[in-house]
Design an enzyme around this catalytic site. Structure first.
Site, mmCIF file in Angstrom:
data_model
loop_
_atom_site.group_PDB
_atom_site.id
_atom_site.type_symbol
_atom_site.label_atom_id
_atom_site.label_comp_id
_atom_site.label_asym_id
_atom_site.label_seq_id
_atom_site.Cartn_x
_atom_site.Cartn_y
_atom_site.Cartn_z
ATOM 1 N N GLU A 16 0.840 -1.216 0.000
ATOM 2 C CA GLU A 16 0.000 0.000 0.000
ATOM 3 C C GLU A 16 0.865 1.253 0.000
ATOM 4 O O GLU A 16 2.003 1.254 0.481
ATOM 5 C CB GLU A 16 -0.961 -0.014 1.192
ATOM 6 N N ARG A 45 0.202 -2.406 12.351
ATOM 7 C CA ARG A 45 -0.459 -3.333 11.430
ATOM 8 C C ARG A 45 -0.823 -2.663 10.111
ATOM 9 O O ARG A 45 -1.892 -2.900 9.544
ATOM 10 C CB ARG A 45 -1.683 -3.990 12.073
ATOM 11 N N CYS A 72 7.702 -1.172 -1.682
ATOM 12 C CA CYS A 72 8.819 -2.119 -1.736
ATOM 13 C C CYS A 72 9.914 -1.849 -0.727
ATOM 14 O O CYS A 72 10.410 -2.770 -0.070
ATOM 15 C CB CYS A 72 9.391 -2.177 -3.146
ATOM 16 N N HIS A 83 13.261 -0.100 -7.476
ATOM 17 C CA HIS A 83 12.642 -1.162 -6.702
ATOM 18 C C HIS A 83 13.721 -1.850 -5.874
ATOM 19 O O HIS A 83 14.904 -1.848 -6.241
ATOM 20 C CB HIS A 83 11.974 -2.175 -7.645
ATOM 21 N N ASP A 89 10.458 -11.511 -2.935
ATOM 22 C CA ASP A 89 9.923 -10.169 -3.167
ATOM 23 C C ASP A 89 8.496 -10.112 -2.636
ATOM 24 O O ASP A 89 7.568 -10.632 -3.257
ATOM 25 C CB ASP A 89 9.945 -9.847 -4.663
#
Length: 248
Positions: A32, A57, A62, A99, A116
């Protein structure tokens, strides 16, 4: 790091095999970008990552998810190399550090694997790094291909996803690009709020006000009309409790 608390966060009662950790993480911790649309700064400091993902939580993108997952794996005895990757946008590969991915060897010497948990739609289980044939996964058919300079391309159903640079990096090396992804007006992370996780053999995604379920070739979409429905969906499907709806 409180390893037991992290394992409970991903729904495991204790240490598990790499493939089980990999899938459990993606089922429990959503990919997210909500912090960007809530005006929250994103920090890659270990304490901040643990606080956000384990204690509060939440999920992340990435740099956060793979950055924290690497620490968990190391605590469990795995050898982890953090590597930069250039994401393919459909026409070309993006810039370095676009990334963060992980190259992992297991405590018993198994591997190496490409792990990943922070790319959104990706493999449910780690991919064999030295395999060049097709690797069938619930997320699709993956293939790794050698590229110039020792780099490795990752393809999903024949479509390039990203190119891995094999040089070891530290998480701090990704901090400038993490900041750039948050602030550059053209960054795709700024286009709108997205929250997604594995759900059984499919995925569930809340993109803006659209709740999307996918499983194989099946896809359903429901538009959530009110802020109350959006906030309830974040809590019900992702365990994320928010006071306000992230701004598009």
């Amino acid at each position: 790091m409180n390893v037991d608390a992290y394992l409970r966060r991903i729904g495991l009662a204790g240490p598990a095999l790499l493939r089980e950790l990999h899938r459990a993480h993606q089922a429990a911790v959503p990919f997210e970008n909500l912090s960007i649309h809530l005006g929250e700064p994103i920090s890659l400091a270990t304490d901040d990552l643990v606080d956000k993902v384990v204690r509060r939580r939440r999920g992340g993108f990435c740099y956060e998810l793979n950055g924290l997952f690497a620490l968990l794996l190391e605590e469990l005895g795995h050898t982890v190399t953090r590597v930069g990757a250039r994401v393919h946008d459909g026409a070309r590969f993006g810039p370095p550090f676009d990334h963060l991915a992980l190259l992992v060897s297991e405590p018993d010497g198994g591997g190496p694997w490409l792990a990943d948990v922070g790319f959104g739609r990706h493999s449910s289980y780690p991919l064999r790094l030295d395999e060049r044939g097709e690797q069938v996964d619930p997320g699709g058919t993956f293939r790794l291909a050698d590229a110039d300079g020792g780099d490795v391309d990752v393809l999903l159903d024949g479509t390039p996803q990203y190119r891995i640079e094999r040089k070891p990096r530290a998480l701090a090396d990704f901090a400038p690009t993490c900041w750039w992804q948050q602030t550059w007006p053209e960054s795709h992370f700024r286009k709108g709020p997205v929250c997604a996780r594995l759900d059984g053999e499919g995925r569930i995604t809340l993109s803006g006000r659209k709740l999307i379920r996918t499983s194989g070739t099946e896809r359903t979409e429901v538009v959530l009309d009110s802020d109350e429905e959006v906030l309830a969906a974040y809590e019900e499907h992702f365990g994320i409790v928010l006071a306000t709806v992230p701004k598009s």
